[in-house]
Scaffold this motif. Structure first.
Motif, PDB file in Angstrom:
ATOM      1  N   THR A   1       0.827  -1.207   0.000  1.00 38.59           N
ATOM      2  CA  THR A   1       0.000   0.000   0.000  1.00 38.59           C
ATOM      3  C   THR A   1       0.857   1.252   0.000  1.00 38.59           C
ATOM      4  O   THR A   1       0.611   2.196  -0.769  1.00 38.59           O
ATOM      5  N   ALA A   2       1.856   1.288   0.856  1.00 39.44           N
ATOM      6  CA  ALA A   2       2.741   2.458   0.902  1.00 39.44           C
ATOM      7  C   ALA A   2       3.428   2.666  -0.437  1.00 39.44           C
ATOM      8  O   ALA A   2       3.508   3.800  -0.950  1.00 39.44           O
ATOM      9  N   ASP A   3       3.905   1.588  -1.032  1.00 34.25           N
ATOM     10  CA  ASP A   3       4.596   1.686  -2.317  1.00 34.25           C
ATOM     11  C   ASP A   3       3.673   2.219  -3.405  1.00 34.25           C
ATOM     12  O   ASP A   3       4.060   3.108  -4.181  1.00 34.25           O
ATOM     13  N   LEU A   4       2.453   1.711  -3.469  1.00 32.48           N
ATOM     14  CA  LEU A   4       1.520   2.147  -4.512  1.00 32.48           C
ATOM     15  C   LEU A   4       1.110   3.603  -4.325  1.00 32.48           C
ATOM     16  O   LEU A   4       1.027   4.365  -5.300  1.00 32.48           O
ATOM     17  N   LEU A   5       0.878   4.013  -3.072  1.00 32.40           N
ATOM     18  CA  LEU A   5       0.477   5.401  -2.837  1.00 32.40           C
ATOM     19  C   LEU A   5       1.608   6.372  -3.156  1.00 32.40           C
ATOM     20  O   LEU A   5       1.363   7.469  -3.677  1.00 32.40           O
ATOM     21  N   VAL A   6       2.839   5.983  -2.860  1.00 33.35           N
ATOM     22  CA  VAL A   6       3.982   6.817  -3.233  1.00 33.35           C
ATOM     23  C   VAL A   6       4.049   6.967  -4.746  1.00 33.35           C
ATOM     24  O   VAL A   6       4.218   8.074  -5.280  1.00 33.35           O
ATOM     25  N   LYS A   7       3.888   5.864  -5.460  1.00 25.35           N
ATOM     26  CA  LYS A   7       3.939   5.906  -6.920  1.00 25.35           C
ATOM     27  C   LYS A   7       2.810   6.745  -7.503  1.00 25.35           C
ATOM     28  O   LYS A   7       2.949   7.315  -8.595  1.00 25.35           O
ATOM     29  N   ALA A   8       1.696   6.828  -6.775  1.00 27.38           N
ATOM     30  CA  ALA A   8       0.566   7.635  -7.233  1.00 27.38           C
ATOM     31  C   ALA A   8       0.744   9.114  -6.900  1.00 27.38           C
ATOM     32  O   ALA A   8      -0.113   9.932  -7.252  1.00 27.38           O
ATOM     33  N   GLY A   9       1.844   9.455  -6.227  1.00 28.16           N
ATOM     34  CA  GLY A   9       2.139  10.853  -5.949  1.00 28.16           C
ATOM     35  C   GLY A   9       1.755  11.354  -4.579  1.00 28.16           C
ATOM     36  O   GLY A   9       1.861  12.551  -4.303  1.00 28.16           O
ATOM     37  N   HIS A  10       1.354  10.461  -3.701  1.00 29.58           N
ATOM     38  CA  HIS A  10       0.940  10.881  -2.362  1.00 29.58           C
ATOM     39  C   HIS A  10       2.147  11.057  -1.437  1.00 29.58           C
ATOM     40  O   HIS A  10       3.190  10.424  -1.615  1.00 29.58           O
ATOM     41  N   THR A  11       1.972  11.908  -0.451  1.00 25.87           N
ATOM     42  CA  THR A  11       2.948  12.036   0.630  1.00 25.87           C
ATOM     43  C   THR A  11       2.630  10.955   1.649  1.00 25.87           C
ATOM     44  O   THR A  11       1.570  10.970   2.280  1.00 25.87           O
ATOM     45  N   VAL A  12       3.533  10.000   1.778  1.00 29.54           N
ATOM     46  CA  VAL A  12       3.266   8.813   2.580  1.00 29.54           C
ATOM     47  C   VAL A  12       4.273   8.701   3.721  1.00 29.54           C
ATOM     48  O   VAL A  12       5.485   8.807   3.506  1.00 29.54           O
ATOM     49  N   TYR A  13       3.751   8.467   4.918  1.00 35.91           N
ATOM     50  CA  TYR A  13       4.572   8.114   6.068  1.00 35.91           C
ATOM     51  C   TYR A  13       4.374   6.628   6.313  1.00 35.91           C
ATOM     52  O   TYR A  13       3.322   6.197   6.803  1.00 35.91           O
ATOM     53  N   ALA A  14       5.377   5.852   5.939  1.00 32.10           N
ATOM     54  CA  ALA A  14       5.348   4.406   6.153  1.00 32.10           C
ATOM     55  C   ALA A  14       5.967   4.109   7.513  1.00 32.10           C
ATOM     56  O   ALA A  14       7.046   4.613   7.835  1.00 32.10           O
ATOM     57  N   THR A  15       5.308   3.290   8.304  1.00 31.62           N
ATOM     58  CA  THR A  15       5.777   3.048   9.664  1.00 31.62           C
ATOM     59  C   THR A  15       5.850   1.555   9.971  1.00 31.62           C
ATOM     60  O   THR A  15       5.178   0.732   9.354  1.00 31.62           O
ATOM     61  N   ALA A  16       6.668   1.230  10.946  1.00 30.95           N
ATOM     62  CA  ALA A  16       6.806  -0.141  11.435  1.00 30.95           C
ATOM     63  C   ALA A  16       7.501  -0.086  12.787  1.00 30.95           C
ATOM     64  O   ALA A  16       8.127   0.921  13.139  1.00 30.95           O
ATOM     65  N   ARG A  17       7.394  -1.159  13.533  1.00 28.67           N
ATOM     66  CA  ARG A  17       8.086  -1.210  14.830  1.00 28.67           C
ATOM     67  C   ARG A  17       9.592  -1.094  14.636  1.00 28.67           C
ATOM     68  O   ARG A  17      10.276  -0.465  15.431  1.00 28.67           O
ATOM     69  N   ARG A  18      10.092  -1.726  13.576  1.00 32.78           N
ATOM     70  CA  ARG A  18      11.531  -1.672  13.279  1.00 32.78           C
ATOM     71  C   ARG A  18      11.726  -0.886  11.976  1.00 32.78           C
ATOM     72  O   ARG A  18      11.527  -1.418  10.890  1.00 32.78           O
ATOM     73  N   PRO A  19      12.077   0.390  12.061  1.00 35.41           N
ATOM     74  CA  PRO A  19      12.170   1.225  10.851  1.00 35.41           C
ATOM     75  C   PRO A  19      13.214   0.752   9.855  1.00 35.41           C
ATOM     76  O   PRO A  19      13.130   1.101   8.676  1.00 35.41           O
ATOM     77  N   GLU A  20      14.175  -0.066  10.283  1.00 37.57           N
ATOM     78  CA  GLU A  20      15.173  -0.563   9.332  1.00 37.57           C
ATOM     79  C   GLU A  20      14.538  -1.478   8.281  1.00 37.57           C
ATOM     80  O   GLU A  20      15.129  -1.707   7.216  1.00 37.57           O
ATOM     81  N   THR A  21      13.333  -1.994   8.553  1.00 39.11           N
ATOM     82  CA  THR A  21      12.650  -2.841   7.569  1.00 39.11           C
ATOM     83  C   THR A  21      12.012  -2.018   6.458  1.00 39.11           C
ATOM     84  O   THR A  21      11.456  -2.585   5.508  1.00 39.11           O
ATOM     85  N   LEU A  22      12.089  -0.702   6.559  1.00 41.81           N
ATOM     86  CA  LEU A  22      11.411   0.185   5.608  1.00 41.81           C
ATOM     87  C   LEU A  22      12.357   0.799   4.582  1.00 41.81           C
ATOM     88  O   LEU A  22      11.990   1.733   3.873  1.00 41.81           O
ATOM     89  N   ALA A  23      13.574   0.272   4.489  1.00 38.26           N
ATOM     90  CA  ALA A  23      14.587   0.880   3.610  1.00 38.26           C
ATOM     91  C   ALA A  23      14.128   0.963   2.165  1.00 38.26           C
ATOM     92  O   ALA A  23      14.347   1.973   1.480  1.00 38.26           O
ATOM     93  N   ASP A  24      13.499  -0.091   1.666  1.00 43.89           N
ATOM     94  CA  ASP A  24      13.051  -0.077   0.277  1.00 43.89           C
ATOM     95  C   ASP A  24      11.982   0.980   0.040  1.00 43.89           C
ATOM     96  O   ASP A  24      11.970   1.657  -1.002  1.00 43.89           O
ATOM     97  N   LEU A  25      11.073   1.142   0.989  1.00 43.52           N
ATOM     98  CA  LEU A  25      10.032   2.155   0.847  1.00 43.52           C
ATOM     99  C   LEU A  25      10.619   3.558   0.918  1.00 43.52           C
ATOM    100  O   LEU A  25      10.193   4.466   0.192  1.00 43.52           O
ATOM    101  N   GLU A  26      11.607   3.744   1.777  1.00 43.28           N
ATOM    102  CA  GLU A  26      12.269   5.046   1.864  1.00 43.28           C
ATOM    103  C   GLU A  26      12.965   5.369   0.548  1.00 43.28           C
ATOM    104  O   GLU A  26      12.888   6.502   0.051  1.00 43.28           O
TER     105      GLU A  26
END
Length: 281
Positions: free
Chosen positions: A22-47
């Motif tokens: 969901t985060a990936d698709l919304l970013v690609k659609a041009g939205h400002t997205v804050y992707a979150t997780a307990r361990r932020p290191e798992t979000l490197a690809d989304l960042e």
């Protein structure tokens, strides 16, 4: 992206599966997205894809409050909250450890509710906002061995229905997404919780049911007609985020629509007969 878009979008549980898609698709659609997780290191690809990332543990008051304050400091309010974080604690009603059930409710229900409480004042001040709750077809139908997980999703149904009518007058929409079987790490989690539970002992009176459940679960997730990928849910969330008049509910996958319809129209006798046949219960 329409000019009516309610950004920024804060999404929980983005380390994998539905949240990541969901985060990936919304970013690609041009939205400002804050992707979150307990361990932020798992979000490197989304960042790397363009999402802004935050640590957010929905079982921690401090973590939730800090994340919301950070978004509000940058944008004034959270425009859209996507409550996605959750997991399943599976086992029979008799044998499942209730401490584990309480922990699941803390994430699936109380974390969702508290994070919603934290973003609503900002949405009310802005006179607009959107809360998108990721529920499940499991909030409308119930299978054996999943009773406590289903209970959390039934709770999300009730919270969403009440909230929708409480905040409508403030220009805030509440949307409930009800996925069917989605191929993520969820199936592995189901098997793991059952395998580690009290019912895993060979002398369990429910041994035959648990074995049947394991076989049925694997077969269902492996069936391309019954299960879909997380991107199918992401596309529905994008539609709900961008629609000027979103529906209150979106059921994801034809199989989920069929099962919910059968449960609703057939009543207990039809549903119980289906369960008996499916699980040899």
């Amino acid at each position: 992206m329409p000019t009516t878009s309610l950004d920024p979008v804060l999404i929980t549980g983005c380390s994998s599966g539905i949240g990541a898609a969901t985060a990936d698709l919304l970013v690609k659609a041009g939205h400002t997205v804050y992707a979150t997780a307990r361990r932020p290191e798992t979000l490197a690809d989304l960042e790397a894809a363009g999402a802004r990332t935050l640590a957010l543990d929905v079982s921690s008051e401090e973590s939730m409050a800090t994340a919301v304050k950070e978004v509000e400091a940058q944008h004034g309010r959270v425009g859209t909250l996507v409550n996605n974080a959750g997991y399943g604690e599976y086992g029979t009603i008799e044998e499942t450890d209730l401490d584990k059930v309480r922990a699941m409710f803390e994430t699936n229900v109380f974390g969702l509710a508290r994070l919603t409480q934290l973003v609503l004042p900002g949405m009310r001040r802005a006179g607009r906002g959107r809360v998108v709750n990721i529920g499940s077809m499991g909030g409308r139908i119930t299978f054996p061995v999943g009773g406590y997980y289903h209970a959390t999703k039934y709770a999300v149904e009730a919270i969403s229905d009440a909230l929708r009518n409480e905040v409508r007058g403030f220009g805030i929409d509440v949307v409930l997404i009800e996925p069917g079987l989605i191929r993520t790490a969820f199936e592995e989690g189901v098997h793991a919780t059952v395998a580690s539970g009290a019912g895993s002992q060979g002398d369990s009176p429910y041994a035959a049911l648990l074995a049947s459940n394991a076989a049925s679960t694997s077969a269902s997730y492996g069936n391309s007609l019954l299960a879909a990928g997380p991107e199918s849910v992401a596309r529905v969330v994008l539609s709900a985020v961008e629609s000027s008049r979103p529906r209150s509910r979106y059921v994801v996958t034809p199989a989920a629509r069929a099962l919910i319809g059968a449960r609703t129209l057939g009543g207990d006798r039809v549903w119980d007969a289906y369960i008996k046949r499916q699980f040899k219960a």
